[in-house]
Structures are given as structure tokens and as C-alpha cells.
Design a protein around this motif. Structure first.
Motif, short mmCIF file in Angstrom:
data_model
loop_
_atom_site.label_atom_id
_atom_site.label_comp_id
_atom_site.label_asym_id
_atom_site.label_seq_id
_atom_site.Cartn_x
_atom_site.Cartn_y
_atom_site.Cartn_z
N PHE A 174 93.24 37.68 33.44
CA PHE A 174 93.90 38.33 32.04
C PHE A 174 94.63 39.55 32.09
O PHE A 174 94.39 40.09 33.06
CB PHE A 174 92.41 38.88 31.26
N LYS A 175 95.62 39.57 31.38
CA LYS A 175 96.66 40.60 31.55
C LYS A 175 97.06 40.82 29.87
O LYS A 175 97.09 39.92 29.17
CB LYS A 175 97.82 40.29 32.32
N ALA A 176 98.01 41.72 29.82
CA ALA A 176 98.51 42.16 28.54
C ALA A 176 99.50 41.05 28.25
O ALA A 176 100.54 41.02 29.01
CB ALA A 176 99.24 43.50 28.61
N GLU A 177 99.32 40.26 27.20
CA GLU A 177 100.21 39.17 26.85
C GLU A 177 100.19 38.95 25.26
O GLU A 177 99.17 39.54 24.54
CB GLU A 177 100.02 37.55 27.29
N ASN A 178 101.21 38.19 24.75
CA ASN A 178 101.07 38.27 23.35
C ASN A 178 100.32 36.75 23.04
O ASN A 178 101.16 35.58 23.40
CB ASN A 178 102.53 37.87 22.86
N TYR A 179 99.26 36.79 22.68
CA TYR A 179 98.54 35.55 22.54
C TYR A 179 98.63 34.70 21.22
O TYR A 179 98.26 33.68 20.77
CB TYR A 179 97.08 35.74 22.76
N PHE A 221 94.77 44.85 27.84
CA PHE A 221 94.72 44.80 26.21
C PHE A 221 95.79 43.64 25.86
O PHE A 221 97.06 43.91 25.85
CB PHE A 221 95.21 46.16 25.84
N GLY A 222 95.27 42.30 25.40
CA GLY A 222 96.04 41.49 25.10
C GLY A 222 96.06 41.21 23.43
O GLY A 222 95.20 41.88 22.96
N VAL A 223 96.89 40.98 22.77
CA VAL A 223 97.29 40.90 21.26
C VAL A 223 97.31 39.60 20.80
O VAL A 223 97.93 38.70 21.47
CB VAL A 223 98.36 41.93 20.80
N PHE A 224 96.92 39.32 19.62
CA PHE A 224 97.17 38.09 19.02
C PHE A 224 97.48 38.24 17.45
O PHE A 224 97.31 39.26 16.95
CB PHE A 224 96.09 37.01 18.96
N ASP A 225 97.83 37.43 16.80
CA ASP A 225 97.78 37.45 15.18
C ASP A 225 98.13 36.10 14.65
O ASP A 225 98.29 35.17 15.47
CB ASP A 225 99.37 38.16 14.90
N ASN A 226 97.87 35.83 13.38
CA ASN A 226 97.87 34.41 12.92
C ASN A 226 99.14 33.97 12.48
O ASN A 226 99.57 34.09 11.65
CB ASN A 226 96.95 34.30 11.76
N SER A 281 99.32 44.39 15.00
CA SER A 281 100.70 44.46 14.55
C SER A 281 101.65 44.58 15.59
O SER A 281 102.93 44.60 15.33
CB SER A 281 100.92 45.36 13.33
N PHE A 282 101.36 44.86 16.77
CA PHE A 282 102.24 45.43 17.85
C PHE A 282 102.27 44.49 19.04
O PHE A 282 101.18 43.83 19.42
CB PHE A 282 101.88 46.85 18.30
N MET A 283 103.10 44.70 19.89
CA MET A 283 103.07 43.83 21.04
C MET A 283 102.29 44.36 22.26
O MET A 283 102.09 45.50 22.24
CB MET A 283 104.55 43.62 21.32
N PRO A 284 102.18 43.47 23.32
CA PRO A 284 101.34 44.30 24.38
C PRO A 284 102.05 45.23 25.26
O PRO A 284 103.34 45.10 24.97
CB PRO A 284 101.09 42.92 25.23
N ASP A 285 101.46 45.87 25.84
CA ASP A 285 102.07 46.88 26.66
C ASP A 285 101.74 46.80 28.26
O ASP A 285 100.43 46.93 28.51
CB ASP A 285 101.55 48.28 26.52
N ASP A 286 102.34 46.51 28.96
CA ASP A 286 102.17 46.22 30.38
C ASP A 286 101.60 47.36 31.11
O ASP A 286 100.83 47.00 32.15
CB ASP A 286 103.80 46.05 31.18
N ALA A 287 101.65 48.52 30.51
CA ALA A 287 100.88 49.76 31.22
C ALA A 287 99.52 49.70 30.83
O ALA A 287 98.73 50.47 31.43
CB ALA A 287 101.69 51.08 30.76
N LEU A 288 99.08 48.99 29.88
CA LEU A 288 97.61 48.58 29.56
C LEU A 288 97.38 47.06 29.89
O LEU A 288 97.23 46.32 29.05
CB LEU A 288 97.67 48.94 28.11
#
Length: 337
Positions: free
Chosen positions: A277-282, A133-138, A123-130
Motif C-alpha cells: 500500500f502506498k500514497a495513490e489516487n484511488y 495515505f491514499g485518497v479517493f473520491d466518487n 479533495s486533494f491528491m496524495p503526497d509521496d512524502a506520506l
């Protein structure tokens, strides 16, 4: 892999993430010809709508020879960090799953394994410090909006029932988009809305839907399994979500908004393979313009939807794909009217 990993699991493939496998090497671009080792961690059965789309995409990538894939299902939130660690220790290069109920703990685990890529429903956006850890949602609000146009054209009473799992952003945005679509063809529509407090409780979803039908709803928005069963039993229509169940309910499910996880997974695998690969909103790969969402074939309802509505759908879909129409993303909890 520890025997405890077998708890609440149905399936650990022999080609899984064996201990000692070479890790990804994030940020160091290099050619990789061997299949990428992918692990899936799911809190529900792989038959559940949302997770089934991830699982289906991973199985297709495995069949194509691009990945080795193993998964664990029915993992509790309390057990989730441990399973993440075991897959990372076992050499998984990409770990995919959903951490809506364990956000903080999952990110803490990812920080412990910077050489492993994590792609998590969040439910949250990626953190450049991590960075790993990429995130996604439908984000399939585009297709949900189109199904709303169908629902508005097909309702006779103007009373629409909507049953969801939890009032969280990934559910709320689809409901809002659907409601906006309904208003395109039925501006005076009224909505009954309820959340069952579970991602997988078909009997409760059915019971909730039956109450709405008793309250006058003649079209049901089936965000959860069980709603279409109630609609079928009572002879009203239903709108599907994430997967296509028309074949199972040929006289009930008039349209569905489909989620295609393949573009999201392909993008992540390409970056893992390149060491980029990096922290992005997929989540952007779920948009209709990216091929991540579509309106399901109408099947038995082909030709039964008013022509004016079909013309509107065609025009709206074209506008969505060319960027001239942007369906609003509204993550607030929808309210009944």
C-alpha cells in the motif's frame, strides 16, 4: 478501546480492532491469510448516500471473509483525529473514511502511524512524502453525464433544478457532467442551482427543491436526500445520485448515476495484503471503465424514455468504456443559467 469512542457511535463490532493486533508492515511484501482488520470512520450516518457505498462494499468484503470490519458514524470533524488514533492504536491495518473537513489534521495523524494504511475520501491528491495515505473520491462523472442525457430527453419545460450539498469538487464535477449530458438532448436547457450547506439535511433539501419546482423546474437533480421527496409531492421527475432510489420513488426517479466502491476497496485491500500500500489516487477506480460507476436500471421508466436518447446513451456508454470518449472533469462551481 476507550469509553469515549462510544460517543456518537451506533456500532462497534465485537470483531473490531483489538489492542495489540499486528500492524500492516507497509512496503514489506508478505503473504497474509488472516482477514485484514478494517475500520471505517464516517462523519454522517451510514445511510447517507456517499458513505453508504463505502459501508456496503466493506460489509460485502466482510461477508466474503476477507476482512474484519468495524465502524464509527456521526463522528464530528473535531473528534475525527482522535478516532483515527484510537483505531490505529487498536491495530487497524486499513482505516477508511472521508476527511473533506479535516484534511490537514487527518494527514498529521497518518504520519504518526506509518505502519497503518489510510484510505480517505479527499479533495486533494496524495503526497509521496506520506506514503501510507491514499485518497479517493466518487469520480462518477461518466454515469452522471448519461443521466443528463435522460433528463434532457424527459424535460418538457427545459427548466432543470439542481440541489447539492456543498460546492466542492466532488459535487461540482458531477453537476457539470450532468449538465453536459442534458445539453446533448436539450441544448436550450436552463438550470437552477443551489447548495444547502449540509451533507445530510433532507428537510432543507426538500424545501430548496420545492422552491425550484415553483420556479418552473420539471426535472430535479437530487444530489441530496430530500429532493426526490419534493419531486414526488409535486409530480415532477428526479435524477438520482450515487445510490438507486427508484424502488422508493417508482413514479419519480427516472434514472440514477450509481457509485460502486467495491473496485476501490478491492484495490486497496490487495495492496495491504501484499504489503504494498502506498500514497495513490484511488479515485480512478470510480470511473465507469473500471466498474466504479454505472447507470442504474430504469425500472418503471424502462421503455418510457425516447428511443433516440436510449440509442445515444448506448453509444456514449460504449465509447466511455473503450476510452474513445472522456467525460470532462470540471471541479469549478457550476452556475445557474
Amino acid at each position: 478501546m476507550a469509553n469515549s469512542l462510544l460517543l456518537n457511535r451506533r456500532h462497534i463490532l465485537a470483531t473490531g480492532v483489538a489492542a495489540g493486533a499486528v500492524t500492516l508492515g507497509l512496503g514489506r511484501a508478505r503473504a497474509q491469510t488472516a482477514p485484514i482488520k478494517v475500520a471505517g470512520i464516517y462523519t454522517v450516518p451510514v445511510e447517507q448516500q456517499w458513505v453508504s457505498r463505502i459501508h456496503k462494499a466493506a460489509e460485502a468484503a466482510k461477508a466474503a471473509g476477507g476482512i474484519e470490519y468495524t465502524f464509527s458514524e456521526n463522528v464530528s470533524n473535531t473528534d475525527y483525529p482522535r478516532v483515527m488514533r484510537e483505531y490505529a492504536e487498536g491495530g487497524a491495518q486499513l482505516i477508511v473514511g472521508e476527511v473533506f473537513g479535516v484534511e490537514q489534521e487527518a494527514r498529521e495523524v497518518a504520519a504518526e502511524y506509518p505502519e497503518t494504511a489510510f484510505l480517505m475520501g479527499s479533495s486533494f491528491m496524495p503526497d509521496d512524502a506520506l506514503a501510507n495515505f491514499g485518497v479517493f473520491d466518487n469520480y462518477i462523472q461518466d454515469a452522471s453525464y448519461l443521466t443528463g442525457i435522460v433528463a434532457g430527453a424527459m424535460t418538457k419545460t427545459g427548466n432543470i433544478g439542481m440541489v447539492g450539498g456543498f460546492p466542492i469538487p466532488e459535487v461540482n464535477r458531477l453537476m457539470h457532467a450532468f449538465m453536459a449530458g442534458v445539453r446533448e438532448t436539450r441544448p436550450d436547457a436552463k438550470f437552477q442551482i443551489s447548495f444547502i450547506g449540509s451533507w445530510f439535511d433532507p428537510p432543507k433539501a426538500k424545501e430548496t427543491a420545492l422552491a425550484m419546482i415553483e420556479g418552473g423546474a420539471d426535472v430535479m437533480y437530487a444530489e441530496r436526500f430530500g429532493v426526490s421527496d419534493a419531486a414526488k409531492e409535486k409530480g415532477v421527475l428526479a435524477i438520482g445520485n450515487v445510490i438507486d432510489t427508484q424502488a422508493d420513488y417508482p413514479e419519480t426517479v427516472v434514472a440514477s448515476a450509481l457509485w460502486h466502491f467495491e473496485p476501490t476497496l478491492t484495490a486497496a485491500l490487495d495492496k495491504v495484503k501484499a504489503g504494498a500500500f502506498k500514497a495513490e489516487n484511488y479515485g480512478l477506480y470510480s470511473y465507469m471503465a473500471k466498474g466504479g460507476a454505472s447507470l442504474a436500471p430504469l425500472g418503471t421508466f424502462d421503455g418510457k424514455i425516447p428511443a433516440a436518447a436510449m440509442e445515444m446513451i448506448a453509444a456514449k456508454e460504449a465509447a466511455i468504456k473503450d476510452g474513445s470518449l472522456e467525460v470532462a472533469v470540471d471541479d469549478s462551481e457550476p452556475k445557474a443559467s
